[in-house]
Write an enzyme that holds these catalytic residues in place. Structure first.
Site, mmCIF file in Angstrom:
data_model
loop_
_atom_site.group_PDB
_atom_site.id
_atom_site.type_symbol
_atom_site.label_atom_id
_atom_site.label_comp_id
_atom_site.label_asym_id
_atom_site.label_seq_id
_atom_site.Cartn_x
_atom_site.Cartn_y
_atom_site.Cartn_z
ATOM 1 N N ARG A 98 37.290 -6.861 -12.075
ATOM 2 C CA ARG A 98 37.181 -6.550 -10.631
ATOM 3 C C ARG A 98 35.748 -6.706 -10.134
ATOM 4 O O ARG A 98 35.504 -7.126 -8.999
ATOM 5 C CB ARG A 98 37.734 -5.151 -10.326
ATOM 6 N N HIS A 142 28.301 -1.919 -11.719
ATOM 7 C CA HIS A 142 29.357 -2.526 -10.893
ATOM 8 C C HIS A 142 28.886 -3.769 -10.139
ATOM 9 O O HIS A 142 29.648 -4.705 -9.964
ATOM 10 C CB HIS A 142 29.877 -1.515 -9.859
ATOM 11 N N GLY A 164 11.840 -1.969 3.539
ATOM 12 C CA GLY A 164 11.266 -3.312 3.696
ATOM 13 C C GLY A 164 11.365 -4.109 2.413
ATOM 14 O O GLY A 164 11.642 -5.322 2.433
ATOM 15 N N CYS A 182 7.814 0.298 -1.751
ATOM 16 C CA CYS A 182 7.028 0.358 -0.516
ATOM 17 C C CYS A 182 7.101 1.800 -0.025
ATOM 18 O O CYS A 182 7.453 2.694 -0.804
ATOM 19 C CB CYS A 182 7.487 -0.681 0.512
ATOM 20 N N GLY A 183 6.768 2.040 1.228
ATOM 21 C CA GLY A 183 6.762 3.421 1.692
ATOM 22 C C GLY A 183 8.153 4.032 1.665
ATOM 23 O O GLY A 183 8.375 5.117 1.132
ATOM 24 N N HIS A 230 0.823 -1.219 0.000
ATOM 25 C CA HIS A 230 0.000 0.000 0.000
ATOM 26 C C HIS A 230 0.854 1.265 0.000
ATOM 27 O O HIS A 230 0.472 2.261 -0.594
ATOM 28 C CB HIS A 230 -0.952 -0.004 1.202
ATOM 29 N N GLY A 273 11.035 1.932 0.848
ATOM 30 C CA GLY A 273 11.908 1.086 0.030
ATOM 31 C C GLY A 273 12.755 0.153 0.871
ATOM 32 O O GLY A 273 13.375 -0.778 0.360
HETATM 33 C C1 RB5 Z 1 3.857 0.564 5.264
HETATM 34 O O1 RB5 Z 1 3.178 1.470 6.071
HETATM 35 C C2 RB5 Z 1 5.374 0.760 5.344
HETATM 36 O O2 RB5 Z 1 5.826 0.389 6.595
HETATM 37 C C3 RB5 Z 1 6.048 -0.026 4.252
HETATM 38 O O3 RB5 Z 1 5.530 0.348 3.010
HETATM 39 C C4 RB5 Z 1 7.541 0.159 4.094
HETATM 40 O O4 RB5 Z 1 7.902 1.503 4.164
HETATM 41 C C5 RB5 Z 1 8.420 -0.695 4.866
HETATM 42 O O5 RB5 Z 1 9.653 -0.611 4.703
#
Ligand code: RB5
Length: 156
Positions: free
Chosen positions: A136, A101, A73, A68-69, A11, A71
């Site tokens: 490398r 790289h 997670g 995600c909110g 979301h 990035g």
């Molecule tokens: C959702 O509210 C949020 O926690 C999720 O999207 C994200 O940011 C997690 O890393």
């Protein structure tokens, strides 16, 4: 350059993901969208990040984008899959250099951090970039693969 990019978002990234489809189409890519299909404030990022990561890990797709909110997670989840090299990039240098790289194969974005125009630049940099294949960088990737193997062995 890959023809199809696999994408997914919870979301927190849902509305940016919908825009990303148009961005990728404008760059000449097909898009496979693993969801979320609707905005659901109660959905969980591991579900969508893992679908993208599993498809890249198995080689079905060579590049993916997870949103995600923040990035964070998304990148934590994706990097649990073998062969996945996911990077959270909010600057365009990292978005192309990570591919050149480090052979980064998943770009993670935080929709609460970047707007649509910055996302466009980041995605353009990511999809246009390719691994240089320099000795490398191959050597460093080999070391990563060794670490991944050792971790798998320690788990068994
Ligand atoms: C959702 O509210 C949020 O926690 C999720 O999207 C994200 O940011 C997690 O890393």
């Amino acid at each position: 350059m890959t023809d199809t990019i696999i994408i997914g978002a919870d979301h927190g990234g849902f509305y940016l993901k919908e825009e990303v489809k148009g961005i990728l189409a404008g760059l000449g890519f097909q898009v496979t969208d693993t969801g979320a299909d609707v905005y659901d404030p109660d959905d969980d990022y591991p579900e969508f990040a893992s679908k993208v990561a599993a498809s890249v890990s198995s080689g079905v797709f060579t590049k993916g984008i997870i949103i995600c909110g923040s990035g964070v997670g998304a990148s934590i989840t994706a990097n649990k899959f073998s062969g996945v090299r996911a990077g959270l990039c909010h600057d365009s240098y990292s978005a192309h250099q990570g591919v050149e790289h480090d052979d980064m194969n998943i770009l993670c974005l935080g929709a609460r951090v970047v707007g649509i125009e910055v996302a466009k630049e980041l995605i353009g940099a990511f999809v246009r970039a390719s691994f240089t294949g320099e000795e490398r960088h191959i050597r460093r990737l080999g070391k990563l693969i060794d670490i991944e193997r050792q971790c798998l062995q320690n788990d068994t």
